[in-house]
Design a protein around this motif. Structure first.
Motif, PDB file in Angstrom:
ATOM      1  N   PHE A  66      33.432  48.666 -22.226  1.00 24.58           N
ATOM      2  CA  PHE A  66      32.491  49.402 -23.068  1.00 24.58           C
ATOM      3  C   PHE A  66      31.544  48.405 -23.726  1.00 24.58           C
ATOM      4  CE2 PHE A  66      36.341  51.986 -22.861  1.00 24.58           C
ATOM      5  CZ  PHE A  66      35.811  53.176 -22.393  1.00 24.58           C
ATOM      6  N   PRO A  67      30.504  48.002 -22.987  1.00 22.07           N
ATOM      7  CA  PRO A  67      29.596  47.002 -23.564  1.00 22.07           C
ATOM      8  C   PRO A  67      28.913  47.543 -24.810  1.00 22.07           C
ATOM      9  CG  PRO A  67      28.725  47.880 -21.499  1.00 22.07           C
ATOM     10  CD  PRO A  67      30.103  48.432 -21.650  1.00 22.07           C
ATOM     11  N   ARG A  68      28.793  46.695 -25.816  1.00 22.98           N
ATOM     12  CA  ARG A  68      28.137  47.091 -27.058  1.00 22.98           C
ATOM     13  C   ARG A  68      27.102  46.050 -27.426  1.00 22.98           C
ATOM     14  NH1 ARG A  68      31.913  48.342 -32.034  1.00 22.98           N
ATOM     15  NH2 ARG A  68      33.751  48.413 -30.697  1.00 22.98           N
ATOM     16  N   CYS A  69      25.927  46.506 -27.792  1.00 23.88           N
ATOM     17  CA  CYS A  69      24.838  45.586 -28.127  1.00 23.88           C
ATOM     18  C   CYS A  69      25.188  44.743 -29.343  1.00 23.88           C
ATOM     19  CB  CYS A  69      23.543  46.357 -28.340  1.00 23.88           C
ATOM     20  SG  CYS A  69      23.586  47.480 -29.739  1.00 23.88           S
ATOM     21  N   ALA A  70      26.003  45.307 -30.245  1.00 20.68           N
ATOM     22  CA  ALA A  70      26.447  44.579 -31.424  1.00 20.68           C
ATOM     23  C   ALA A  70      27.705  45.270 -31.923  1.00 20.68           C
ATOM     24  CB  ALA A  70      25.375  44.591 -32.512  1.00 20.68           C
ATOM     25  N   LYS A  71      28.572  44.513 -32.582  1.00 17.78           N
ATOM     26  CA  LYS A  71      29.787  45.132 -33.123  1.00 17.78           C
ATOM     27  C   LYS A  71      29.432  46.250 -34.090  1.00 17.78           C
ATOM     28  CE  LYS A  71      33.619  41.983 -32.657  1.00 17.78           C
ATOM     29  NZ  LYS A  71      33.380  40.542 -32.569  1.00 17.78           N
ATOM     30  N   ARG A 125      39.310  25.242  -9.041  1.00 13.29           N
ATOM     31  CA  ARG A 125      39.409  25.659 -10.441  1.00 13.29           C
ATOM     32  C   ARG A 125      38.121  25.330 -11.160  1.00 13.29           C
ATOM     33  NH1 ARG A 125      45.140  23.185 -12.360  1.00 13.29           N
ATOM     34  NH2 ARG A 125      44.804  24.616 -14.082  1.00 13.29           N
ATOM     35  N   GLY A 126      37.904  26.030 -12.254  1.00 14.69           N
ATOM     36  CA  GLY A 126      36.735  25.737 -13.064  1.00 14.69           C
ATOM     37  C   GLY A 126      36.244  26.977 -13.765  1.00 14.69           C
ATOM     38  N   SER A 127      34.951  26.982 -14.063  1.00 14.49           N
ATOM     39  CA  SER A 127      34.403  28.125 -14.777  1.00 14.49           C
ATOM     40  C   SER A 127      33.181  28.649 -14.054  1.00 14.49           C
ATOM     41  CB  SER A 127      34.054  27.744 -16.225  1.00 14.49           C
ATOM     42  OG  SER A 127      32.939  26.892 -16.242  1.00 14.49           O
ATOM     43  N   VAL A 128      32.990  29.952 -14.168  1.00 12.11           N
ATOM     44  CA  VAL A 128      31.799  30.591 -13.614  1.00 12.11           C
ATOM     45  C   VAL A 128      31.197  31.450 -14.722  1.00 12.11           C
ATOM     46  CG1 VAL A 128      32.593  30.570 -11.222  1.00 12.11           C
ATOM     47  CG2 VAL A 128      33.138  32.519 -12.661  1.00 12.11           C
ATOM     48  N   SER A 129      29.872  31.554 -14.721  1.00 11.18           N
ATOM     49  CA  SER A 129      29.236  32.352 -15.760  1.00 11.18           C
ATOM     50  C   SER A 129      27.927  32.916 -15.239  1.00 11.18           C
ATOM     51  CB  SER A 129      28.995  31.517 -17.029  1.00 11.18           C
ATOM     52  OG  SER A 129      28.089  30.479 -16.751  1.00 11.18           O
ATOM     53  N   ALA A 130      27.521  34.006 -15.869  1.00  8.87           N
ATOM     54  CA  ALA A 130      26.258  34.642 -15.483  1.00  8.87           C
ATOM     55  C   ALA A 130      25.711  35.396 -16.678  1.00  8.87           C
ATOM     56  CB  ALA A 130      26.472  35.601 -14.315  1.00  8.87           C
ATOM     57  N   GLN A 131      24.389  35.446 -16.758  1.00  7.37           N
ATOM     58  CA  GLN A 131      23.732  36.267 -17.762  1.00  7.37           C
ATOM     59  C   GLN A 131      23.613  37.678 -17.190  1.00  7.37           C
ATOM     60  OE1 GLN A 131      23.297  34.401 -20.758  1.00  7.37           O
ATOM     61  NE2 GLN A 131      21.077  34.436 -20.677  1.00  7.37           N
ATOM     62  N   ILE A 132      24.088  38.651 -17.941  1.00  8.91           N
ATOM     63  CA  ILE A 132      24.049  40.026 -17.466  1.00  8.91           C
ATOM     64  C   ILE A 132      23.427  40.895 -18.554  1.00  8.91           C
ATOM     65  CG2 ILE A 132      25.444  41.983 -16.644  1.00  8.91           C
ATOM     66  CD1 ILE A 132      25.811  39.732 -14.756  1.00  8.91           C
ATOM     67  N   GLN A 133      22.620  41.862 -18.119  1.00  7.78           N
ATOM     68  CA  GLN A 133      22.089  42.858 -19.054  1.00  7.78           C
ATOM     69  C   GLN A 133      22.892  44.134 -18.898  1.00  7.78           C
ATOM     70  OE1 GLN A 133      17.836  42.783 -17.873  1.00  7.78           O
ATOM     71  NE2 GLN A 133      17.511  42.652 -20.065  1.00  7.78           N
ATOM     72  N   PHE A 134      23.471  44.588 -20.005  1.00  8.54           N
ATOM     73  CA  PHE A 134      24.218  45.850 -19.996  1.00  8.54           C
ATOM     74  C   PHE A 134      23.491  46.876 -20.848  1.00  8.54           C
ATOM     75  CE2 PHE A 134      27.620  42.705 -19.408  1.00  8.54           C
ATOM     76  CZ  PHE A 134      28.291  43.250 -18.320  1.00  8.54           C
ATOM     77  N   ALA A 135      23.624  48.128 -20.471  1.00  7.54           N
ATOM     78  CA  ALA A 135      23.212  49.197 -21.360  1.00  7.54           C
ATOM     79  C   ALA A 135      24.352  49.405 -22.355  1.00  7.54           C
ATOM     80  CB  ALA A 135      22.944  50.476 -20.586  1.00  7.54           C
ATOM     81  N   CYS A 136      24.038  49.362 -23.641  1.00 15.09           N
ATOM     82  CA  CYS A 136      25.055  49.547 -24.683  1.00 15.09           C
ATOM     83  C   CYS A 136      25.720  50.916 -24.502  1.00 15.09           C
ATOM     84  CB  CYS A 136      24.392  49.448 -26.048  1.00 15.09           C
ATOM     85  SG  CYS A 136      25.495  49.814 -27.427  1.00 15.09           S
ATOM     86  N   SER A 137      27.056  50.927 -24.573  1.00 19.73           N
ATOM     87  CA  SER A 137      27.765  52.193 -24.361  1.00 19.73           C
ATOM     88  C   SER A 137      27.574  53.143 -25.538  1.00 19.73           C
ATOM     89  CB  SER A 137      29.252  51.921 -24.143  1.00 19.73           C
ATOM     90  OG  SER A 137      29.800  51.242 -25.250  1.00 19.73           O
ATOM     91  N   ARG A 138      27.026  52.630 -26.646  1.00 20.41           N
ATOM     92  CA  ARG A 138      26.806  53.508 -27.793  1.00 20.41           C
ATOM     93  C   ARG A 138      25.361  53.983 -27.902  1.00 20.41           C
ATOM     94  NH1 ARG A 138      30.189  51.619 -33.067  1.00 20.41           N
ATOM     95  NH2 ARG A 138      32.244  52.055 -32.196  1.00 20.41           N
ATOM     96  N   CYS A 139      24.426  53.021 -27.873  1.00 20.36           N
ATOM     97  CA  CYS A 139      23.038  53.415 -28.135  1.00 20.36           C
ATOM     98  C   CYS A 139      22.193  53.442 -26.863  1.00 20.36           C
ATOM     99  CB  CYS A 139      22.401  52.478 -29.169  1.00 20.36           C
ATOM    100  SG  CYS A 139      22.138  50.812 -28.561  1.00 20.36           S
TER     101      CYS A 139
END
Ligand SMILES: [Zn+2]
Ligand SMILES: [Zn+2]
Length: 162
Positions: free
Chosen positions: A112-117, A55-69
């Motif tokens: 749907f990744p978004r760069c900002a709300k 048990r525990g936590s896992v994390s990663a930095q990911i770059q997504f292309a914003c689904s809007r822009c």
């Protein structure tokens, strides 16, 4: 990320480590997802009868292309409730967490990744990135969309089928 089962003491074993982002196997998604090393794992392994509970936590930095822009942005993908159970028969064997860590990171991706709300996206007519500038397309975008919705026949009001 390999754990040797007979090295796990009764009080549990801290498994803190890193995995290279290549285990995510996202090379073919580079036009919308890019990875940054490493994947961080802060896990704890316990032996319960003939199972290893991790048990525990896992994390990663990911770059997504914003689904809007379409602009790339970096975000932290975190699975704070990583939990896997590995049954074993041979206490001198090892178990490999790599696939489970990979799966939990990928399952935590936004649909749907978004760069900002507040991302305003691209103008559907001229393609201008509306976060960066405005365009001279006269109709406001939102009004167009509502108009399309209103034109969709509901099949209930006033519809006469021939
Ligand atoms: Zn955006
Ligand atoms: Zn425009």
């Amino acid at each position: 990320m390999i754990i040797q089962i007979d090295r796990i003491p009764w009080e549990g074993l801290e498994v803190h480590g890193e995995l290279p982002a290549t285990v995510l196997e996202l090379e073919n998604e580079a036009d919308r997802i890019r990875t940054c090393d490493p994947i961080l794992c802060r896990l704890r392994a316990h032996i319960v009868a003939h199972e290893v509970l991790v048990r525990g936590s896992v994390s990663a930095q990911i770059q997504f292309a914003c689904s809007r822009c379409g602009d790339f942005f970096t975000t932290t993908i975190r699975e704070p409730d990583f939990q896997e159970i590995f049954p074993f028969s041979d206490p001198h064997s090892t178990l490999d967490l790599t696939c489970d860590v990979r799966d939990s990171i990928i399952l935590a991706f936004p649909s749907f990744p978004r760069c900002a709300k507040t991302c305003r996206g691209l103008c559907p007519r001229c393609g201008t990135n509306l976060n960066e500038s405005t365009c001279s397309c006269s109709e406001p975008v939102m009004d167009d969309r509502w108009e399309v919705l209103e034109r969709v026949p509901t099949g209930k009001s006033g519809g006469t089928s021939s």
